[in-house]
Design a protein around this motif. Structure first.
Motif, PDB file in Angstrom:
ATOM      1  N   TYR A 156      -4.602  -3.537   0.422  1.00 13.94           N
ATOM      2  CA  TYR A 156      -4.621  -1.784   0.366  1.00 13.94           C
ATOM      3  C   TYR A 156      -5.928  -1.612   1.223  1.00 13.94           C
ATOM      4  O   TYR A 156      -6.258  -0.278   1.237  1.00 13.94           O
ATOM      5  N   ASP A 157      -6.360  -2.266   2.049  1.00 17.61           N
ATOM      6  CA  ASP A 157      -7.496  -1.816   3.054  1.00 17.61           C
ATOM      7  C   ASP A 157      -6.823  -1.078   4.195  1.00 17.61           C
ATOM      8  O   ASP A 157      -6.752  -1.555   5.382  1.00 17.61           O
ATOM      9  N   GLN A 158      -6.327   0.036   3.908  1.00 17.73           N
ATOM     10  CA  GLN A 158      -5.744   0.984   4.848  1.00 17.73           C
ATOM     11  C   GLN A 158      -6.214   2.294   4.886  1.00 17.73           C
ATOM     12  O   GLN A 158      -6.602   2.784   3.674  1.00 17.73           O
ATOM     13  N   ASP A 159      -5.933   3.121   5.921  1.00 15.96           N
ATOM     14  CA  ASP A 159      -6.499   4.475   6.007  1.00 15.96           C
ATOM     15  C   ASP A 159      -5.609   5.228   5.026  1.00 15.96           C
ATOM     16  O   ASP A 159      -5.924   6.190   4.364  1.00 15.96           O
ATOM     17  N   ASN A 160      -4.339   5.056   5.122  1.00 16.27           N
ATOM     18  CA  ASN A 160      -3.512   5.801   4.302  1.00 16.27           C
ATOM     19  C   ASN A 160      -3.489   5.600   2.809  1.00 16.27           C
ATOM     20  O   ASN A 160      -3.233   6.437   1.929  1.00 16.27           O
ATOM     21  N   VAL A 161      -4.140   4.415   2.372  1.00 13.74           N
ATOM     22  CA  VAL A 161      -4.517   4.454   0.946  1.00 13.74           C
ATOM     23  C   VAL A 161      -5.734   5.304   0.552  1.00 13.74           C
ATOM     24  O   VAL A 161      -5.865   5.988  -0.585  1.00 13.74           O
ATOM     25  N   TYR A 162      -6.805   5.172   1.295  1.00 14.92           N
ATOM     26  CA  TYR A 162      -7.808   6.084   1.088  1.00 14.92           C
ATOM     27  C   TYR A 162      -7.318   7.774   1.041  1.00 14.92           C
ATOM     28  O   TYR A 162      -7.884   8.470   0.049  1.00 14.92           O
ATOM     29  N   ASP A 163      -6.482   8.177   1.938  1.00 18.50           N
ATOM     30  CA  ASP A 163      -5.982   9.280   2.248  1.00 18.50           C
ATOM     31  C   ASP A 163      -5.252   9.676   0.836  1.00 18.50           C
ATOM     32  O   ASP A 163      -5.253  10.938   0.311  1.00 18.50           O
ATOM     33  N   ALA A 164      -4.349   8.920   0.430  1.00 23.79           N
ATOM     34  CA  ALA A 164      -3.476   9.011  -0.790  1.00 23.79           C
ATOM     35  C   ALA A 164      -4.346   9.262  -1.895  1.00 23.79           C
ATOM     36  O   ALA A 164      -3.957  10.052  -2.748  1.00 23.79           O
ATOM     37  N   VAL A 165      -5.439   8.672  -2.099  1.00 23.78           N
ATOM     38  CA  VAL A 165      -6.235   8.750  -3.347  1.00 23.78           C
ATOM     39  C   VAL A 165      -6.899  10.364  -3.278  1.00 23.78           C
ATOM     40  O   VAL A 165      -6.863  10.955  -4.117  1.00 23.78           O
ATOM     41  N   ALA A 166      -7.442  10.372  -2.120  1.00 22.50           N
ATOM     42  CA  ALA A 166      -8.016  11.533  -1.786  1.00 22.50           C
ATOM     43  C   ALA A 166      -7.183  12.829  -1.951  1.00 22.50           C
ATOM     44  O   ALA A 166      -7.754  13.925  -2.471  1.00 22.50           O
ATOM     45  N   ALA A 167      -5.955  12.748  -1.614  1.00 29.55           N
ATOM     46  CA  ALA A 167      -5.077  14.036  -1.759  1.00 29.55           C
ATOM     47  C   ALA A 167      -4.857  14.336  -3.115  1.00 29.55           C
ATOM     48  O   ALA A 167      -4.454  15.253  -3.512  1.00 29.55           O
ATOM     49  N   ARG A 168      -4.754  13.314  -3.943  1.00 30.01           N
ATOM     50  CA  ARG A 168      -4.665  13.328  -5.367  1.00 30.01           C
ATOM     51  C   ARG A 168      -5.762  13.353  -6.336  1.00 30.01           C
ATOM     52  O   ARG A 168      -5.634  14.286  -7.458  1.00 30.01           O
ATOM     53  N   HIS A 169      -6.657  12.685  -6.086  1.00 32.60           N
ATOM     54  CA  HIS A 169      -7.940  12.674  -6.921  1.00 32.60           C
ATOM     55  C   HIS A 169      -9.213  12.427  -5.957  1.00 32.60           C
ATOM     56  O   HIS A 169      -9.722  11.358  -5.677  1.00 32.60           O
ATOM     57  N   ALA A 213       0.735  -1.283   0.038  1.00 30.29           N
ATOM     58  CA  ALA A 213      -0.114  -0.020  -0.130  1.00 30.29           C
ATOM     59  C   ALA A 213       0.870   1.389  -0.025  1.00 30.29           C
ATOM     60  O   ALA A 213       0.415   2.253  -0.551  1.00 30.29           O
ATOM     61  N   ALA A 214       2.003   1.369   0.423  1.00 35.65           N
ATOM     62  CA  ALA A 214       2.858   2.344   0.775  1.00 35.65           C
ATOM     63  C   ALA A 214       3.383   2.882  -0.741  1.00 35.65           C
ATOM     64  O   ALA A 214       3.722   4.025  -0.852  1.00 35.65           O
ATOM     65  N   GLU A 215       3.293   2.106  -1.753  1.00 35.56           N
ATOM     66  CA  GLU A 215       3.645   2.485  -3.287  1.00 35.56           C
ATOM     67  C   GLU A 215       2.435   2.957  -3.931  1.00 35.56           C
ATOM     68  O   GLU A 215       2.547   3.326  -5.306  1.00 35.56           O
ATOM     69  N   LEU A 216       1.317   3.020  -3.396  1.00 30.88           N
ATOM     70  CA  LEU A 216       0.200   3.666  -4.341  1.00 30.88           C
ATOM     71  C   LEU A 216       0.310   4.922  -4.456  1.00 30.88           C
ATOM     72  O   LEU A 216       0.114   5.355  -5.713  1.00 30.88           O
ATOM     73  N   GLY A 217       0.983   5.942  -3.630  1.00 30.02           N
ATOM     74  CA  GLY A 217       1.040   7.246  -4.049  1.00 30.02           C
ATOM     75  C   GLY A 217       2.323   7.566  -5.153  1.00 30.02           C
ATOM     76  O   GLY A 217       1.830   7.939  -6.130  1.00 30.02           O
ATOM     77  N   PRO A 218       3.332   6.616  -5.260  1.00 30.77           N
ATOM     78  CA  PRO A 218       4.181   6.720  -6.121  1.00 30.77           C
ATOM     79  C   PRO A 218       3.463   6.286  -7.502  1.00 30.77           C
ATOM     80  O   PRO A 218       3.850   6.703  -8.638  1.00 30.77           O
ATOM     81  N   LEU A 219       2.920   5.137  -7.456  1.00 28.59           N
ATOM     82  CA  LEU A 219       2.052   4.762  -8.802  1.00 28.59           C
ATOM     83  C   LEU A 219       1.266   5.621  -9.308  1.00 28.59           C
ATOM     84  O   LEU A 219       1.160   6.011 -10.136  1.00 28.59           O
TER      85      LEU A 219
END
Length: 208
Positions: free
Chosen positions: A93-106, A70-76
């Protein structure tokens, strides 16, 4: 990942492949585990973002085996120029930081990730439900299989197919020694696969 209509007029639909697929690095000849020999073995993880409509790989990162998927979601996501409307990935990828990474970019993008079996609704589920809350409710009402069909989760199979092609055509071994060279090697491999895939796919038909 799903992308909205881009500058070329196409709609892009895709998914993430879980970074569990690793590449071996061998020396001198070199997998989504890479093995380095002869002195010691090291493993690399190859993470892919795939357009589920076309099967094209739209993002890729190469990391050490210790890096969380899940840590690589942002770089992808940072490699994708088109606006993303949905990120589809498996339970890792069921992690809060995944939802946060997506929300921050899209901010408008959907996150289609199956919640863990032990997942519970958030404290604000009744007043301001999150996407995860909505997934949990659909699963509770209709079952997980129904959720997979209605949510679009099954599109993730396209990412698995891309990784399978990588292993079958490119192989599961890296030939380069240094980390920068290994990253270049995987980028070249991805470009080669996309080129080959762009030449056309066979149409399979059932024969009685």
């Amino acid at each position: 990942m799903d992308g909205r209509q881009g500058t070329d007029g196409r709609h892009v639909r895709g998914a993430l492949h879980k970074g569990h697929e690793r590449l071996k690095l061998k020396s001198p000849p070199p997998s989504t585990k890479f093995r380095i020999v002869p002195r010691r073995r090291a493993w690399r993880k190859l993470h892919l973002g795939v357009d589920a409509e076309t099967g094209t790989i739209v993002a890729a990162t190469l990391t050490s085996k210790e890096v969380d998927d899940a840590a690589e979601l942002g770089p992808l996501l940072d490699q994708i120029e088109r606006p993303v409307v949905a990120v589809i990935a498996d339970g890792a990828y069921d992690q809060d930081n995944v939802y946060d990474a997506v929300a921050a970019r899209h901010p408008a993008a959907a996150v289609v990730v199956p919640p863990r079996s032990t997942a519970v609704l958030s404290p604000c589920a009744d007043t301001n439900p999150t996407q995860r809350d909505q997934h949990l409710r659909v699963i509770a009402e209709r079952g997980r299989m129904s959720w997979q069909k209605t949510s679009g989760y099954n599109a993730r199979a396209g990412a698995e197919g891309a990784m399978s092609r990588y292993k079958q055509i490119i192989g599961d071994t890296l030939r380069s020694h240094s980390r920068p060279a290994q990253k270049v090697e995987t980028r070249i491999a991805v470009n080669v696969l996309n080129r080959m895939f762009g030449l056309g796919r066979p149409e399979s038909v059932r024969v009685a």
